[in-house]
Design a protein around this motif. Structure first.
Motif: not given
Length: 123
Positions: A1, A3, A42-47, A49-50, A53, A72
């Motif tokens: 992965d 990340i 990183r996962c928290r930020m991806h969540d 941002n999703e 969106d 944001k």
């Protein structure tokens, strides 16, 4: 992965700044902890941002290739204002429904009174 690889590469080259300005090398245990922390963040930020969106997709604003993506904070402010406007519209509709229900009730009462008057006058 990707990340995980990014996190590994980042931490393999990592050193920790200390008070006197020198850097000390991290131990392998520290690297593992830091990897986990970075991955979670990183996962928290991806969540996050999703989710933003998804919010941008449902709030009314100009969508298109020529329109910049909302920031944001702009997304959150626009969503808040949209919710406030929707709540206000609902309040106005409730008032209209209440008024119409009262008018219908008054009309039905007048019609019943006229019907009773007609029955009283007919022999």
């Amino acid at each position: 992965d990707r990340i995980v690889m990014d996190s590994l590469e980042e931490l393999l080259n990592a050193s920790i700044p200390v008070a006197n300005g020198k850097k000390k090398e991290e131990s392998s245990g520290d690297i593992g902890v830091r990897l986990n922390i970075n991955l979670r963040e990183r996962c928290r930020m991806h969540d996050l941002n999703e989710a933003l969106d998804d919010l941008r997709a449902v709030i009314p604003y100009a969508h298109g290739s020529t329109v910049r993506k909302l920031s944001k904070i702009a997304t959150l402010l626009l969503a808040k204002n949209h919710i406030i406007m929707q709540a206000s519209a609902i309040d106005e509709l409730r008032l209209m429904v209440t008024t119409l229900q009262k008018q219908i009730k008054d009309h039905e009462e007048k019609a019943a009174e006229k019907s009773e008057e007609k029955e009283a006058t007919v022999p």
